[in-house]
Motif scaffolding. Structure first.
Motif, PDB file in Angstrom:
ATOM      1  N   TYR A  16       0.865  -1.214  -0.122  1.00 26.95           N
ATOM      2  CA  TYR A  16       0.144  -0.094  -0.035  1.00 26.95           C
ATOM      3  C   TYR A  16       0.995   1.346  -0.021  1.00 26.95           C
ATOM      4  N   ALA A  75     -11.707   9.444   6.202  1.00 21.59           N
ATOM      5  CA  ALA A  75     -12.046   8.553   5.325  1.00 21.59           C
ATOM      6  C   ALA A  75     -12.969   8.913   3.974  1.00 21.59           C
ATOM      7  N   LYS A  78     -10.783  10.787   1.494  1.00 25.49           N
ATOM      8  CA  LYS A  78     -10.144   9.867   0.838  1.00 25.49           C
ATOM      9  C   LYS A  78     -10.461   9.133  -0.373  1.00 25.49           C
ATOM     10  N   GLU A  79     -11.917   8.820   0.036  1.00 25.95           N
ATOM     11  CA  GLU A  79     -12.658   8.358  -1.193  1.00 25.95           C
ATOM     12  C   GLU A  79     -12.776   9.325  -2.270  1.00 25.95           C
ATOM     13  N   TYR A  82      -9.425   9.644  -4.157  1.00 28.30           N
ATOM     14  CA  TYR A  82      -9.313   8.394  -5.033  1.00 28.30           C
ATOM     15  C   TYR A  82     -10.096   8.692  -6.402  1.00 28.30           C
ATOM     16  N   TRP A 120      -6.267   2.653  -3.704  1.00 30.74           N
ATOM     17  CA  TRP A 120      -7.347   2.309  -3.060  1.00 30.74           C
ATOM     18  C   TRP A 120      -7.655   0.846  -2.771  1.00 30.74           C
ATOM     19  N   TYR A 121      -7.482  -0.110  -3.435  1.00 33.61           N
ATOM     20  CA  TYR A 121      -7.837  -1.289  -3.078  1.00 33.61           C
ATOM     21  C   TYR A 121      -6.851  -1.897  -1.853  1.00 33.61           C
ATOM     22  N   ARG A 123      -5.733  -0.165   0.607  1.00 32.25           N
ATOM     23  CA  ARG A 123      -5.632   0.768   1.747  1.00 32.25           C
ATOM     24  C   ARG A 123      -5.906  -0.093   2.900  1.00 32.25           C
ATOM     25  N   ALA A 125      -7.699  -1.018   6.774  1.00 29.20           N
ATOM     26  CA  ALA A 125      -8.891  -0.768   7.330  1.00 29.20           C
ATOM     27  C   ALA A 125      -9.069   0.740   7.956  1.00 29.20           C
ATOM     28  N   ARG A 127      -8.269   3.297   6.802  1.00 29.64           N
ATOM     29  CA  ARG A 127      -8.264   4.442   5.719  1.00 29.64           C
ATOM     30  C   ARG A 127      -9.471   4.374   4.915  1.00 29.64           C
ATOM     31  N   ARG A 128     -10.454   3.478   5.349  1.00 29.66           N
ATOM     32  CA  ARG A 128     -11.681   2.995   4.643  1.00 29.66           C
ATOM     33  C   ARG A 128     -12.845   3.604   5.432  1.00 29.66           C
ATOM     34  N   SER A 131     -18.067   0.103   7.073  1.00 31.05           N
ATOM     35  CA  SER A 131     -18.919  -0.647   6.534  1.00 31.05           C
ATOM     36  C   SER A 131     -20.419  -0.104   6.408  1.00 31.05           C
TER      37      SER A 131
END
Length: 142
Positions: A16, A75, A78-79, A82, A120-121, A123, A125, A127-128, A131
């Motif tokens: 990453y 987070a 960040k999305e 990306y 992105w894939y 990254r 947890a 940085r996500r 859920s």
């Protein structure tokens, strides 16, 4: 956690940061070049038919996106960073292809598009986004 699981997690973490470091280097260098109106960038924008003022806008957004990816937390931003990088870079690839440029003129944005997806894939947890999926439970009787 077994040693193999820990090693795989460590490799993913290192991957990453390597991928993200390369992506950030490209976005920061490109952003600075665009803000500074470096000649090669100016020539490229003219050849592609874009107005030169867009260089400063793109450069500022690249730098802002790079800062967001480095900072802990944020987070949702960040999305967005990306997504912005992905749309910017794939748009650059398509612009070069549409302008009839050679592969060597659009391979860099293609590589950075791939780095964006990989970062992105991979990254971690933290940085996500949390859920939002619902876990299925026992079926409810009516």
């Amino acid at each position: 956690m077994t040693t193999n699981q820990r090693t795989a997690k460590e490799r993913k973490h290192i991957g990453y940061w390597v991928v993200t470091g390369l992506l950030l280097f490209g976005m920061v260098a490109g952003g600075i070049a665009q803000i500074s109106h470096v000649k090669v960038n100016v020539d490229g924008m003219i050849r592609l038919g874009y107005p030169l003022y867009t260089m400063r806008v793109l450069g500022i957004w690249k730098l802002a996106g790079a800062v967001v990816l480095v900072l802990p937390g944020y987070a949702l931003l960040k999305e967005w960073a990306y997504a912005g990088f992905f749309f910017l870079l794939t748009g650059a690839v398509m612009s070069h292809i549409a302008a009839g440029d050679t592969f060597f003129q659009w391979v860099a944005p293609l590589i950075f598009s791939i780095l964006t997806v990989l970062s992105w894939y991979l990254r971690p947890a933290n940085r996500r986004l949390p859920s939002t999926s619902v876990v299925a439970t026992e079926p409810q009787s009516i």
